[in-house]
Design a protein around this motif. Structure first.
Motif, PDB file in Angstrom:
ATOM      1  N   ALA A 103       0.845  -1.188   0.000  1.00 14.70           N
ATOM      2  CA  ALA A 103       0.000   0.000   0.000  1.00 14.70           C
ATOM      3  C   ALA A 103       0.882   1.239   0.000  1.00 14.70           C
ATOM      4  CB  ALA A 103      -0.935   0.001   1.206  1.00 14.70           C
ATOM      5  N   TYR A 127      -0.462  -0.251 -14.759  1.00 12.94           N
ATOM      6  CA  TYR A 127      -0.372  -1.692 -14.519  1.00 12.94           C
ATOM      7  C   TYR A 127       1.065  -2.107 -14.196  1.00 12.94           C
ATOM      8  CZ  TYR A 127      -5.108  -2.078 -16.432  1.00 12.94           C
ATOM      9  OH  TYR A 127      -6.464  -1.953 -16.646  1.00 12.94           O
ATOM     10  N   LEU A 146       1.809  -1.157 -10.580  1.00 15.65           N
ATOM     11  CA  LEU A 146       1.247  -2.104  -9.624  1.00 15.65           C
ATOM     12  C   LEU A 146       2.048  -3.397  -9.582  1.00 15.65           C
ATOM     13  CD1 LEU A 146      -2.637  -1.790 -10.018  1.00 15.65           C
ATOM     14  CD2 LEU A 146      -1.137  -0.661  -8.384  1.00 15.65           C
ATOM     15  N   THR A 148      -3.725   3.801  -1.634  1.00 11.91           N
ATOM     16  CA  THR A 148      -3.988   2.793  -2.666  1.00 11.91           C
ATOM     17  C   THR A 148      -3.229   1.522  -2.299  1.00 11.91           C
ATOM     18  OG1 THR A 148      -4.353   4.437  -4.396  1.00 11.91           O
ATOM     19  CG2 THR A 148      -3.733   2.223  -5.120  1.00 11.91           C
ATOM     20  N   CYS A 149      -3.834   0.368  -2.560  1.00 13.36           N
ATOM     21  CA  CYS A 149      -3.231  -0.911  -2.182  1.00 13.36           C
ATOM     22  C   CYS A 149      -3.331  -1.895  -3.336  1.00 13.36           C
ATOM     23  CB  CYS A 149      -3.935  -1.482  -0.954  1.00 13.36           C
ATOM     24  SG  CYS A 149      -3.244  -3.038  -0.326  1.00 13.36           S
ATOM     25  N   VAL A 150      -2.282  -2.681  -3.540  1.00 13.85           N
ATOM     26  CA  VAL A 150      -2.295  -3.758  -4.530  1.00 13.85           C
ATOM     27  C   VAL A 150      -1.959  -5.079  -3.847  1.00 13.85           C
ATOM     28  CG1 VAL A 150       0.122  -3.332  -5.187  1.00 13.85           C
ATOM     29  CG2 VAL A 150      -1.395  -4.570  -6.749  1.00 13.85           C
ATOM     30  N   ARG A 155      -0.770  -8.813  -4.925  1.00 14.85           N
ATOM     31  CA  ARG A 155      -0.247  -9.576  -6.062  1.00 14.85           C
ATOM     32  C   ARG A 155      -0.173 -11.062  -5.726  1.00 14.85           C
ATOM     33  NH1 ARG A 155       3.680  -4.841  -6.544  1.00 14.85           N
ATOM     34  NH2 ARG A 155       5.098  -6.012  -5.187  1.00 14.85           N
ATOM     35  N   GLY A 172     -10.339  -5.091 -11.277  1.00 15.45           N
ATOM     36  CA  GLY A 172      -9.566  -5.046 -10.043  1.00 15.45           C
ATOM     37  C   GLY A 172      -9.223  -6.417  -9.494  1.00 15.45           C
ATOM     38  N   ASN A 212      -3.934  -8.805 -10.500  1.00 13.58           N
ATOM     39  CA  ASN A 212      -3.670  -7.956  -9.337  1.00 13.58           C
ATOM     40  C   ASN A 212      -4.979  -7.388  -8.793  1.00 13.58           C
ATOM     41  OD1 ASN A 212      -0.899  -8.287  -9.468  1.00 13.58           O
ATOM     42  ND2 ASN A 212      -0.553  -6.411 -10.635  1.00 13.58           N
ATOM     43  N   TYR A 248      -6.594  -4.443  -6.761  1.00 13.19           N
ATOM     44  CA  TYR A 248      -6.217  -3.098  -6.337  1.00 13.19           C
ATOM     45  C   TYR A 248      -7.446  -2.294  -5.935  1.00 13.19           C
ATOM     46  CZ  TYR A 248      -7.497  -1.428 -11.057  1.00 13.19           C
ATOM     47  OH  TYR A 248      -8.171  -1.127 -12.222  1.00 13.19           O
ATOM     48  N   ARG A 286      -8.660   1.579  -3.459  1.00 13.08           N
ATOM     49  CA  ARG A 286      -8.245   2.840  -2.842  1.00 13.08           C
ATOM     50  C   ARG A 286      -9.144   3.126  -1.648  1.00 13.08           C
ATOM     51  NH1 ARG A 286      -8.203   8.503  -6.073  1.00 13.08           N
ATOM     52  NH2 ARG A 286     -10.088   7.518  -6.884  1.00 13.08           N
TER      53      ARG A 286
END
Length: 396
Positions: free
Chosen positions: A153, A180, A183, A226-228, A230, A297, A308, A310, A312
């Motif tokens: 994040a 992309y 991320l 914002t968070c991803v 994976r 998402g 991924n 993702y 917010r």
């Protein structure tokens, strides 16, 4: 209630100015190496007093594992986690005995319980999130070892200062390819290079200037994280009420000071046509089925699809500010509230590890549920399933 999760269950305890805070974590798989060193880094990222942009409250937030491990290995029994409150100043909050702080939980807690913690925010304080972050660190270690999951994040905006291509992500019905790629590659090391936890240098400088100005004005400012996620396993989440994005929304909006949650294309997706928004399926370089774009998402039909994930999260300005505010006392008399309590001019930089922790708690709980489903199915005798039920074309 104070418990989160179904199979991986976390109960947090403690108030802002009591002797200590922590969590009971039940459902941790046995046989995983686990010591305080696995938990402390995330708590240190969350702790107060870590920079000039945070509250000056000086807490080291040193964690102790009280139970559930032996010789540094998880036993499968409840793990008790404890962190002492050392820098307490309950006298800083004597004014809140007379006046409820505007936009804080003082008034609603009093009406709900008939009494409230006399100092700080009690359970509404960010101190409560220590237990979440500690439990999230345990969840993250399991997810990393068992599935290779990575959760990162970062601060994407504070006030009206935004990272490029984040807040205008889907403008003109086009997602820039660099988003992309960003991320795919962003790391915590990159995020932590700046005290704002914004990995874009120019934006980070502007954010520092804005937060510093608000601190000098004895005010506060909100922003977004914002968070991803994976390498999330495919198949997590349930089709109806426990859709994966719904679980993530529940988790994120339970964090203090949150006011909004946006998943994938979010509100911007409403301006696109179905043809523009649909994520076409392609064969990836590794041979698996994937999607060319990721407006979804990483979740379709409430179930993770392997892309991924993702989202917010929006955080409001901190309610406690060291600035005189005209308000009304509990007994209805107008007056001035002068707050002396220490607070963050912006909660956003310290919220980053909390968002990561809550994401980890959602994913590990969903993983354990899916593992249970697959294990129970594997014990059934083999049957001849029609090809169409398995997503395969019938043989000619």
């Amino acid at each position: 209630m104070s418990t989160f999760g179904k199979l991986f269950r976390v109960t947090t305890y403690g108030e802002s100015h009591c002797k200590g805070v922590g969590a009971i974590v039940d459902g941790v798989p046995p046989g995983m190496e686990l010591t305080e060193a696995d938990i402390q880094p995330q708590l240190s990222r969350r702790r107060p007093g870590q920079s000039k942009l945070t509250t000056p409250r000086d807490e080291k937030d040193k964690v102790t594992i009280m139970s559930g491990t032996e010789f540094g290995v998880s036993l499968g029994t409840p793990i008790g986690i404890q962190v002492p409150n050392l820098d307490q100043r309950p006298h800083d909050y004597s004014e809140t005995d007379v006046f409820p702080r505007p936009s804080h939980a003082d008034y609603t807690y009093l009406k709900k319980y008939g009494l409230k913690a006399s100092s700080g925010g009690g359970r509404a304080s960010a101190r409560e999130t220590i237990g979440r972050v500690a439990a999230g660190a345990i969840a993250e270690k399991y997810l990393r070892l068992a599935h290779g999951v990575e959760i990162v994040a970062f601060t994407s905006s504070v006030g009206k200062v935004n990272m490029p291509f984040i807040n205008d992500l889907h403008e003109n019905d086009d997602v820039k390819p660099e988003f992309y790629e960003f991320l795919n590659t962003i790391s915590r090391e990159q995020v932590d290079q700046d005290i704002t936890r914004c990995p874009h240098p120019k934006t980070a400088e502007d954010i520092k200037e804005l937060i510093t100005r608000k601190a000098e004005e004895h005010d506060s400012i909100g922003g977004t994280v914002t968070c991803v996620i994976r390498n999330c396993p495919i198949g997590l989440g349930e089709p109806c009420f426990d859709k994966l994005e719904a679980l993530l929304a529940h988790a994120m909006l339970s964090i203090p000071a949150t006011k909004g949650f946006e998943f994938g294309s979010g509100f911007s997706g409403t301006t696109m046509s179905g043809f523009q928004h649909n994520d076409a399926f392609i064969t990836k370089a590794d041979g698996r089925l994937g999607t060319a774009t990721n407006h979804s998402g990483g979740v379709q039909g409430g179930i993770s699809n392997g892309e991924n994930i993702y989202f917010r999260v929006a955080f409001k300005p901190a309610a406690t500010i060291s600035r005189d505010q005209q308000t009304t006392s509990y007994d209805g008399v107008s007056g001035t509230l002068s707050t002396r309590g220490r607070h963050d001019p912006s909660v956003v930089p310290r919220a980053v590890p909390i968002v990561e922790a809550m994401a980890a708690l959602v994913i590990i709980d969903a993983c354990l549920q899916q593992d249970a489903r697959e294990a129970s199915m594997s014990r059934l005798p083999a049957i001849n399933i029609h090809h169409s039920l398995q997503g395969k074309a019938p043989k000619k």
